[in-house]
Enzyme design. Structure first.
Site, PDB file in Angstrom:
ATOM      1  N   ASP A  10       0.856  -1.180   0.000  1.00  0.00           N
ATOM      2  CA  ASP A  10       0.000   0.000   0.000  1.00  0.00           C
ATOM      3  C   ASP A  10       0.892   1.229   0.000  1.00  0.00           C
ATOM      4  O   ASP A  10       2.025   1.192   0.471  1.00  0.00           O
ATOM      5  CB  ASP A  10      -0.919   0.022   1.221  1.00  0.00           C
ATOM      6  CG  ASP A  10      -2.089   0.993   1.070  1.00  0.00           C
ATOM      7  OD1 ASP A  10      -2.383   1.407  -0.078  1.00  0.00           O
ATOM      8  OD2 ASP A  10      -2.712   1.340   2.082  1.00  0.00           O
ATOM      9  N   GLY A  11       0.354   2.307  -0.552  1.00  0.00           N
ATOM     10  CA  GLY A  11       1.046   3.591  -0.553  1.00  0.00           C
ATOM     11  C   GLY A  11       0.121   4.660  -0.030  1.00  0.00           C
ATOM     12  O   GLY A  11      -1.107   4.516  -0.079  1.00  0.00           O
ATOM     13  N   GLU A  48       2.519   3.916  -4.051  1.00  0.00           N
ATOM     14  CA  GLU A  48       1.970   2.595  -4.378  1.00  0.00           C
ATOM     15  C   GLU A  48       3.024   1.781  -5.140  1.00  0.00           C
ATOM     16  O   GLU A  48       3.264   0.618  -4.831  1.00  0.00           O
ATOM     17  CB  GLU A  48       0.699   2.728  -5.223  1.00  0.00           C
ATOM     18  CG  GLU A  48      -0.462   3.418  -4.532  1.00  0.00           C
ATOM     19  CD  GLU A  48      -1.227   2.550  -3.550  1.00  0.00           C
ATOM     20  OE1 GLU A  48      -0.840   1.392  -3.300  1.00  0.00           O
ATOM     21  OE2 GLU A  48      -2.240   3.040  -3.016  1.00  0.00           O
ATOM     22  N   ASP A  71      -4.314  -2.340  -3.315  1.00  0.00           N
ATOM     23  CA  ASP A  71      -5.576  -1.614  -3.519  1.00  0.00           C
ATOM     24  C   ASP A  71      -5.406  -0.520  -4.579  1.00  0.00           C
ATOM     25  O   ASP A  71      -6.275   0.315  -4.752  1.00  0.00           O
ATOM     26  CB  ASP A  71      -6.109  -1.042  -2.205  1.00  0.00           C
ATOM     27  CG  ASP A  71      -5.177  -0.049  -1.535  1.00  0.00           C
ATOM     28  OD1 ASP A  71      -4.193   0.396  -2.152  1.00  0.00           O
ATOM     29  OD2 ASP A  71      -5.434   0.295  -0.364  1.00  0.00           O
ATOM     30  N   HIS A 122      -9.069  -0.160   2.756  1.00  0.00           N
ATOM     31  CA  HIS A 122      -9.800   0.250   3.961  1.00  0.00           C
ATOM     32  C   HIS A 122     -11.033  -0.620   4.178  1.00  0.00           C
ATOM     33  O   HIS A 122     -12.067  -0.155   4.632  1.00  0.00           O
ATOM     34  CB  HIS A 122     -10.180   1.727   3.892  1.00  0.00           C
ATOM     35  CG  HIS A 122      -9.017   2.607   3.567  1.00  0.00           C
ATOM     36  ND1 HIS A 122      -8.042   2.921   4.490  1.00  0.00           N
ATOM     37  CD2 HIS A 122      -8.646   3.199   2.413  1.00  0.00           C
ATOM     38  CE1 HIS A 122      -7.135   3.689   3.916  1.00  0.00           C
ATOM     39  NE2 HIS A 122      -7.469   3.863   2.658  1.00  0.00           N
ATOM     40  N   ASP A 132      -1.546  -0.340   5.117  1.00  0.00           N
ATOM     41  CA  ASP A 132      -2.001   1.044   5.222  1.00  0.00           C
ATOM     42  C   ASP A 132      -1.418   1.705   6.472  1.00  0.00           C
ATOM     43  O   ASP A 132      -0.951   2.843   6.416  1.00  0.00           O
ATOM     44  CB  ASP A 132      -3.531   1.100   5.246  1.00  0.00           C
ATOM     45  CG  ASP A 132      -4.041   2.526   5.330  1.00  0.00           C
ATOM     46  OD1 ASP A 132      -3.833   3.279   4.352  1.00  0.00           O
ATOM     47  OD2 ASP A 132      -4.631   2.890   6.372  1.00  0.00           O
TER      48      ASP A 132
END
Length: 159
Positions: A10-11, A48, A71, A122, A132
């Site tokens: 994740d970024g 990301e 994501d 999320h 995250d």
């Protein structure tokens, strides 16, 4: 055939551009490794990509079978819908962004057999949620690195 590696990434950026960070979790059997880093000025898409790059750079062997969960529609569509191949074929003409990272990624990508899977961010995926936390904690850190590919790009220089 080698055993499968699972990677979650994740970024995050606080503002776009703004301070940013990435998080990645690499899993092989019962082994798990977490990676993260923060940058003082960058974009969400760059973070990301950097998460995936950092995870692939952490691997010590080539020819691995890997599933990457992210994501980021940007990354998944770039690979699964052939965008990256078009960008490479045209040398990123038309103002396509993040060439430095896409080229770095591609050189790592072609060393393995990698499948990309999109997961809803999320939501209720504990590994994506952990990434995250890693990414946002890194973005909020005090010892942030310089994303040279972003900050040294003449299109992003500000006075």
């Amino acid at each position: 055939m080698s055993a499968a590696i699972t990677i979650y990434t994740d970024g995050s950026s606080r503002g776009n551009p703004g301070p940013g960070g990435y998080g990645a979790i690499l899993m092989f059997g019962d082994k798990r490794k977490e990676l993260s880093a923060g940058y003082r000025k960058t974009t969400n898409n760059r973070m990301e990509l950097m998460g995936v790059i950092a995870a692939l750079e952490a691997l010590k062997k080539t020819g691995l079978t890997i599933t990457v969960y992210t994501d980021s529609q940007y990354i998944v569509k770039a690979l699964n819908e052939g965008w990256l191949n078009k960008w490479l074929a045209t040398n990123f003409s038309g103002g396509k962004k993040n060439k430095d990272l896409w080229v770095k990624f591609y050189n790592l990508y072609k060393q393995h057999k990698i499948r990309f899977v999109w997961v809803k961010g999320h939501a209720n995926n504990p590994f994506n949620n952990r990434c995250d936390v890693l990414a946002t904690t890194a973005a909020d850190g005090s010892d942030l690195q310089v994303d040279e590919g972003y900050e040294m790009d003449p299109n992003h220089l500000t006075l």
